[in-house]
Enzyme design. Structure first.
Site, PDB file in Angstrom:
ATOM      1  N   LEU A 133     -43.453  15.318  35.653  1.00 49.83           N
ATOM      2  CA  LEU A 133     -42.861  13.990  35.542  1.00 49.83           C
ATOM      3  C   LEU A 133     -43.035  13.265  36.869  1.00 49.83           C
ATOM      4  O   LEU A 133     -42.835  13.853  37.936  1.00 49.83           O
ATOM      5  CB  LEU A 133     -41.364  14.084  35.204  1.00 49.83           C
ATOM      6  CG  LEU A 133     -40.984  14.760  33.882  1.00 49.83           C
ATOM      7  CD1 LEU A 133     -39.461  14.819  33.753  1.00 49.83           C
ATOM      8  CD2 LEU A 133     -41.589  14.043  32.695  1.00 49.83           C
ATOM      9  N   ASP A 134     -43.390  11.984  36.799  1.00 53.56           N
ATOM     10  CA  ASP A 134     -43.459  11.185  38.015  1.00 53.56           C
ATOM     11  C   ASP A 134     -42.090  11.142  38.681  1.00 53.56           C
ATOM     12  O   ASP A 134     -41.059  11.343  38.033  1.00 53.56           O
ATOM     13  CB  ASP A 134     -43.898   9.749  37.690  1.00 53.56           C
ATOM     14  CG  ASP A 134     -45.328   9.676  37.171  1.00 53.56           C
ATOM     15  OD1 ASP A 134     -46.117  10.565  37.523  1.00 53.56           O
ATOM     16  OD2 ASP A 134     -45.623   8.736  36.416  1.00 53.56           O
ATOM     17  N   LYS A 135     -42.079  10.816  39.970  1.00 53.42           N
ATOM     18  CA  LYS A 135     -40.834  10.775  40.740  1.00 53.42           C
ATOM     19  C   LYS A 135     -39.773   9.917  40.048  1.00 53.42           C
ATOM     20  O   LYS A 135     -38.602  10.301  39.974  1.00 53.42           O
ATOM     21  CB  LYS A 135     -41.127  10.244  42.141  1.00 53.42           C
ATOM     22  CG  LYS A 135     -39.896   9.981  43.012  1.00 53.42           C
ATOM     23  CD  LYS A 135     -40.329   9.543  44.409  1.00 53.42           C
ATOM     24  CE  LYS A 135     -39.126   9.134  45.266  1.00 53.42           C
ATOM     25  NZ  LYS A 135     -38.631   7.790  44.914  1.00 53.42           N
ATOM     26  N   THR A 137     -39.710   8.947  36.835  1.00 56.30           N
ATOM     27  CA  THR A 137     -39.503   9.233  35.417  1.00 56.30           C
ATOM     28  C   THR A 137     -38.363  10.241  35.302  1.00 56.30           C
ATOM     29  O   THR A 137     -38.323  11.223  36.034  1.00 56.30           O
ATOM     30  CB  THR A 137     -40.773   9.810  34.775  1.00 56.30           C
ATOM     31  OG1 THR A 137     -41.847   8.871  34.897  1.00 56.30           O
ATOM     32  CG2 THR A 137     -40.553  10.113  33.297  1.00 56.30           C
TER      33      THR A 137
END
Length: 304
Positions: A133-135, A137
């Site tokens: 997961l992106d930072k 998200t």
């Protein structure tokens, strides 16, 4: 951790190495057990992998010792574990925390929190996330508990994301099927381009009102920033996603949340000192859900 596999009747006379393949033991793990671990045992006797097995025997081996985690344990970072079994761990990640250390974020990551959590339980702190997961998200992240689980979880997981897109989309299902590659002159930004990698996102618009659409999304492929890129390319950037044209007026991060995860683990029983896995492998389906975080709930209801 010791693993046990009873030899079923249909595997009578099979070589141990072939049974291991049917047990979803990866080649890397088999080598590690052989060269770094205690080796393989059949009915308590040390055995080579070319030995032929008889129905009713039990194959047993210990997972080899693991190296010390490369990240420091940071107990001050909360780790919200919402599901765990012998193989899988599901963590609910808040927005704003990276999954792994990077050049920009040397610590304060989910990996640091996991190292502390595992240390407190006397377990290996090696962090094996199955999905990334992106930072910014939020939502569910699946991690493998050990070397055996790492090779089998990734093939049995489906993720559903919830996004808030700017603009009012038509209610109902849809699909984006645009190839994604790097944007010119950037190592971070992606875009839809003819020479990109095939990328497909299936979605359903659940609500659309007051200039915002609540959408459930299933990324069929797993490209970097895929959902964000596809919605921006269609003219509906995610709210808060200033990298791809979204406004940060009402939310200060891209409005994307992994809200549902479905995966499968082998059926097993806990013995006195081992995990006994049913053979032939039978898979237990697991479903975990996470509600929208407060910032996305407020925006979806158009609250001030």
């Amino acid at each position: 951790m010791w693993l046990e596999f009873p030899v079923p009747p249909q595997c009578d006379g099979l070589e141990l190495r072939k049974l291991l393949y049917q047990c979803a033991v990866s080649t890397d793990l088999a080598r590690a057990v052989k060269y770094r671990g205690q080796g393989f045992f059949v009915d308590g006797h040390s055995s080579y992998t070319n030995v032929r097995l008889a129905a009713g025997q039990v194959v047993r081996f210990a997972l080899p010792p693991e190296e010390k985690p490369a990240v420091a344990a940071q107990a001050e970072i909360s780790l919200n574990v919402v599901y765990e079994d012998a193989f899988a761990l599901v963590i609910e990640k808040p927005a704003g925390i990276p999954v792994h250390p990077t050049l920009n974020y040397a610590d304060g990551t989910l990996a640091n929190a996991y190292a502390a959590w595992a240390q407190q339980r006397g377990e290996s702190g090696v962090f094996r996330p199955v999905n990334r997961l992106d930072k910014n998200t939020s939502g569910l992240l699946l991690a493998a508990r050990n070397m055996y689980a790492a090779s089998l979880l990734s093939d049995h997981v489906q993720k559903t994301y919830f996004a808030l897109a700017e603009g009012e989309m038509l209610l109902g299902p849809g699909m984006f099927d645009g190839p994604i590659g790097r944007a010119e002159g950037s190592i971070v930004t992606r875009c839809v381009r003819p020479d990109g990698k095939p990328s497909r996102t299936e979605y359903t618009v659940l609500e659309a009102a007051n200039g915002v659409s609540l959408v459930s999304c299933r990324p069929v492929t797993g490209r970097t920033h895929q959902i964000r890129v596809h919605f921006a390319h269609a003219g509906y950037p995610l709210a808060g996603d200033d990298l791809y044209g979204g406004s940060m007026e009402k939310i200060h991060r891209h409005a994307l949340h992994c809200g549902k995860m479905e995966f499968a683990v082998p059926e097993y029983a806990l013995e006195q000192d081992a995990v006994r896995i049913q053979m032939p492998l039978e898979w237990k389906k697991v479903s975990v859900e996470s509600t929208l975080p407060p910032d996305m709930r407020r925006l979806s209801r158009c609250e001030n």
